[in-house]
Design an enzyme around this catalytic site. Structure first.
Site, mmCIF file in Angstrom:
data_model
loop_
_atom_site.group_PDB
_atom_site.id
_atom_site.type_symbol
_atom_site.label_atom_id
_atom_site.label_comp_id
_atom_site.label_asym_id
_atom_site.label_seq_id
_atom_site.Cartn_x
_atom_site.Cartn_y
_atom_site.Cartn_z
ATOM 1 N N LYS A 1 3.081 4.464 -1.207
ATOM 2 C CA LYS A 1 3.002 5.382 -2.346
ATOM 3 C C LYS A 1 4.192 6.320 -2.207
ATOM 4 O O LYS A 1 4.046 7.463 -1.787
ATOM 5 C CB LYS A 1 1.722 6.237 -2.334
ATOM 6 N N ASP B 1 17.155 9.813 -7.198
ATOM 7 C CA ASP B 1 18.620 9.925 -7.093
ATOM 8 C C ASP B 1 19.143 9.580 -5.697
ATOM 9 O O ASP B 1 20.192 10.111 -5.286
ATOM 10 C CB ASP B 1 19.082 11.348 -7.482
ATOM 11 N N HIS C 1 0.803 -1.222 0.000
ATOM 12 C CA HIS C 1 0.000 0.000 0.000
ATOM 13 C C HIS C 1 0.843 1.282 0.000
ATOM 14 O O HIS C 1 0.312 2.394 0.102
ATOM 15 C CB HIS C 1 -0.931 -0.027 1.239
#
Lengths: 211, 211
Positions: free
Chosen positions: B152, B157, B150
């Site tokens: 996100k 870099d 779940h």
């Protein structure tokens, strides 16, 4: 001692004094920065007994079969929620976790000012704790303006931000891969306080009576 | 000049020199702290043309009916994703936003090392961009171990963390109330890098062949 030497000594003394003051400022700055909490928790959390977090007596005795005295992501999260001493602003899409509901109710019973914002659709699903909080007298407002009020954040005492991917559900805590950031960084906390106040004001029931 | 005065002058000189060095360190520390990015974006975002972000020529001419030259939460988010010059590690539950997919494909075409982790169930739904990325040669792994992957978040870099409640979908960007934190704070970035590498390793297809 020549006059020139006296001037040099006094000059160096002034430089040393001013630099000492700068050094003191730097030391205080570093101490303050070190104290700024920046923590990340990942889930699913291990399951452990959290009974001691709800007890006034830290050495409470619980005989449940869960492991005791183990610090997990969830117990750490609960501890930070329960650290609220004056206010808890909670803005969460889905809220069905019983332990988290119990924490909010405990804070409410201690006189902590609680404001809860939730999604209108998800506040009505089976197992939602929003109705339980409302019945206990906690201030709750549900957002119906957007497709989903998908936030999952809390602000403790106007200084500590708890935010991430984690909804306040048992599945999120025990089964999903989730993250939570706990931070006192003002540049992160302040925008969330502003956002909360805006959504809170937008969903004032008094406004819908006027419409 | 007496010997004692010479000793005092030299002593003060040493103190002044050491404090000057501390001062320099403090000044550099402050400058570095000021540069540490800590930003919060809220959604739904206003809709504006983002064509210029994909163009080498910043003064690109686009004649679409959307507002031009407007900085929105979404254009800011896209700009930070597109700032990747060496790597982009992306760990996202649901990914169906075409502009965000285009950004990942553009970075891939420029030689940026891309790794994408997604949820097994949600990577197969209609409109998911996971298959599109795979076909274009982007390294993709889907998590099947937890109930839902779940997260996100993205790490640009190895230094910039983008995380929050926002899935990479059009509904999240244009319709839901969502938040995104963009930060270079090492105490927040490093745990996410570690988490990504762990989930990436756990979902190595070579492991499932061995099982």
């Amino acid at each position: 001692m020549s006059l020139m030497w006296s001037v040099k000594v006094v000059g160096l003394g002034v430089v040393a004094l001013s630099l000492s003051l700068e050094l003191l400022g730097w030391v205080f700055g570093r101490c303050r920065r070190r104290r700024t909490l920046n923590k990340v928790l990942f889930f699913p959390s291990k399951v452990s007994c959290v009974e001691h977090l709800f007890s006034e007596n830290s050495a409470c005795s619980c005989f449940c079969p869960l492991p005791h005295g183990v610090e997990t992501s969830f117990s750490c999260l609960l501890r930070h929620i329960l650290s609220a001493s004056s206010s808890l602003d909670l803005c969460v899409f889905s809220f069905s976790n019983m332990d988290m509901s119990r924490a909010v109710l405990l804070l409410h019973s201690k006189g902590v000012t609680i404001r809860v914002l939730s999604d209108k659709d998800y506040s009505a699903i089976t197992g939602s704790q929003i109705g339980v909080l409302r019945k206990a007298g906690v201030c709750v407002r549900c957002d119906a303006g957007s497709v989903h009020m998908h936030h999952k954040f809390a602000v403790v005492d106007g200084r500590l931000l708890i935010t991430g991917s984690l909804n306040w559900t048992l599945t999120a805590v025990q089964s999903n891969m989730e993250n939570i950031i706990i931070t006192e960084e003002a540049k992160l906390v302040q925008p969330f306080i502003k956002e909360f106040n805006q959504i809170w004001a937008l969903n004032d029931p008094a406004l819908s009576y006027k419409r």
